[in-house]
Design a protein around this motif. Structure first.
Motif, PDB file in Angstrom:
ATOM      1  N   GLU A 181     -30.326 -41.864 101.163  1.00  0.00           N
ATOM      2  CA  GLU A 181     -29.199 -42.747 101.420  1.00  0.00           C
ATOM      3  C   GLU A 181     -27.859 -42.063 101.185  1.00  0.00           C
ATOM      4  N   ASN A 182     -27.770 -41.192 100.164  1.00  0.00           N
ATOM      5  CA  ASN A 182     -26.486 -40.589  99.800  1.00  0.00           C
ATOM      6  C   ASN A 182     -26.638 -39.115  99.403  1.00  0.00           C
ATOM      7  N   PRO A 183     -26.958 -38.234 100.357  1.00  0.00           N
ATOM      8  CA  PRO A 183     -27.099 -36.816  99.990  1.00  0.00           C
ATOM      9  C   PRO A 183     -25.810 -36.213  99.439  1.00  0.00           C
ATOM     10  N   GLY A 184     -24.644 -36.686  99.929  1.00  0.00           N
ATOM     11  CA  GLY A 184     -23.385 -36.167  99.408  1.00  0.00           C
ATOM     12  C   GLY A 184     -23.198 -36.483  97.935  1.00  0.00           C
ATOM     13  N   LEU A 185     -23.570 -37.685  97.530  1.00  0.00           N
ATOM     14  CA  LEU A 185     -23.485 -38.052  96.110  1.00  0.00           C
ATOM     15  C   LEU A 185     -24.492 -37.259  95.276  1.00  0.00           C
ATOM     16  N   LEU A 186     -25.672 -37.013  95.840  1.00  0.00           N
ATOM     17  CA  LEU A 186     -26.666 -36.222  95.108  1.00  0.00           C
ATOM     18  C   LEU A 186     -26.148 -34.813  94.863  1.00  0.00           C
ATOM     19  N   GLY A 187     -25.484 -34.226  95.873  1.00  0.00           N
ATOM     20  CA  GLY A 187     -24.904 -32.893  95.710  1.00  0.00           C
ATOM     21  C   GLY A 187     -23.761 -32.864  94.711  1.00  0.00           C
ATOM     22  N   THR A 188     -22.895 -33.879  94.744  1.00  0.00           N
ATOM     23  CA  THR A 188     -21.793 -33.928  93.768  1.00  0.00           C
ATOM     24  C   THR A 188     -22.334 -34.203  92.369  1.00  0.00           C
ATOM     25  N   ALA A 189     -23.437 -34.962  92.276  1.00  0.00           N
ATOM     26  CA  ALA A 189     -24.068 -35.203  90.968  1.00  0.00           C
ATOM     27  C   ALA A 189     -24.554 -33.888  90.366  1.00  0.00           C
TER      28      ALA A 189
END
Length: 325
Positions: free
Chosen positions: A308-316
């Motif tokens: 759902e949110n690969p960008g958030l996973l990367g920033t995490a």
């Protein structure tokens, strides 16, 4: 010891997603999706997020934005927001602030994706990235078109960041050439984002109506995809076919440029929203159609990211690394 507050965000041309990253490992929680048009600045949106969850100011801020990082700033493409490291530090009294390109963040997510976050496009499954050497790319179409690469050398992750959406469009068929000629009347330089994005498929559709009827017809991207799904508009059907064919061409070009032998990952809202149309398209055929390099391309997997949110996973991941330093 007081638990650190790690604020993360993934900001595109239309939407901004904020969350809290886990300081102990790569994960996140308390996701909130906001419309960028509803806020005058990123700072206002962050204040809204913090107030929404009754949180104090963050210790670490890690934000991904659609656009290049120049002098510690991102002027978000297709958006009125500007992200500025010094301003964010000052306004929120944060100890550390990091900015990422949005597809750089998506690239960092790739080693952390699970098997059920991935769907093969073609006969090849995704390769195992547990080893300490790999080279992959990620692309995606939404409000705009983005690209990035990720290399791992001796357990060190190295992002490869650029502005792939601004590559010049190179047609590979007669109808693509005709579409390019139509678009040249509107744009001084026709970049790939003018075709493989939400506004891009609208350009394809209106171009086809001019080519076939000498009369401009216009539909929204959502309308075009829906009419292609229910087979109610021949221009919509052909527009979607051409859209995914060009996307496959670009995916192949980027694989060649980056040497992404371990896979090209497809993110972005459009592919995730219309996977059936993507699967039935010429995406993989166009990906492999690279002349003398066909055998090289046939060995490279292409994978749809369904997380759902690969960008958030990367920033995490990046926020976690910042908190560990």
């Amino acid at each position: 010891m007081t638990k650190k507050t790690l604020l993360i965000g993934d900001i595109g041309g239309t939407n901004a997603r904020f969350a809290l990253a886990n300081p102990a490992h790569t994960s996140f929680e308390k996701v909130l999706n906001l419309k960028c048009a509803d806020f005058s600045s990123a700072d206002d949106a962050i204040h809204y997020y913090l107030d929404k969850f009754s949180m104090s100011k963050p210790d670490i801020i890690c934000l991904a934005g659609a656009g290049p990082i120049i002098s510690n700033r991102i002027q978000v493409t297709n958006n009125h927001w500007t992200l500025n490291i010094e301003s964010l530090k000052k306004d929120f009294n944060a100890k550390k602030v990091k900015l990422l390109n949005d597809f750089e963040a998506a690239a960092y997510s790739i080693p952390h994706l699970r098997e059920d976050d991935l769907q093969p496009l073609g006969l090849l499954n995704s390769t195992n990235l547990d080893n300490d050497h790999f080279n992959v790319a990620i692309i995606g179409a939404g409000t705009g078109f983005g690209t990035a690469g990720l290399a791992c050398l001796e357990n060190t992750l190295i992002p490869i960041v650029g502005e792939g959406g601004h590559i010049g469009f190179a047609p590979t068929s007669h109808i693509q050439t005709e579409i390019l000629n139509v678009l040249k009347d509107n744009y001084e330089r026709v970049i790939v984002e003018r075709l493989v994005s939400g506004p891009g498929i609208e350009n394809i559709y209106s171009s086809l109506s001019l080519i076939y009827e000498n009369k401009k017809k216009e539909l929204s991207a959502k309308e075009i995809f829906h009419k292609a799904q229910d087979k109610s508009d021949r221009y919509a059907i052909e527009s979607v076919d051409i859209f995914f064919e060009i996307l496959g061409q670009l995916a192949g070009d980027i694989a060649l440029c980056m040497g992404a032998r371990n896979g090209v990952y497809l993110a972005g809202g459009i592919a995730k929203r219309y996977p059936e149309l993507l699967m039935k398209s010429k995406f993989r055929i166009a990906f492999e159609s690279k002349g003398r390099q066909r055998s090289y391309m046939e060995r490279i997997p292409t994978i749809l990211v369904t997380h759902e949110n690969p960008g958030l996973l990367g920033t995490a991941y990046c926020a976690f690394k910042l908190s560990s330093d």
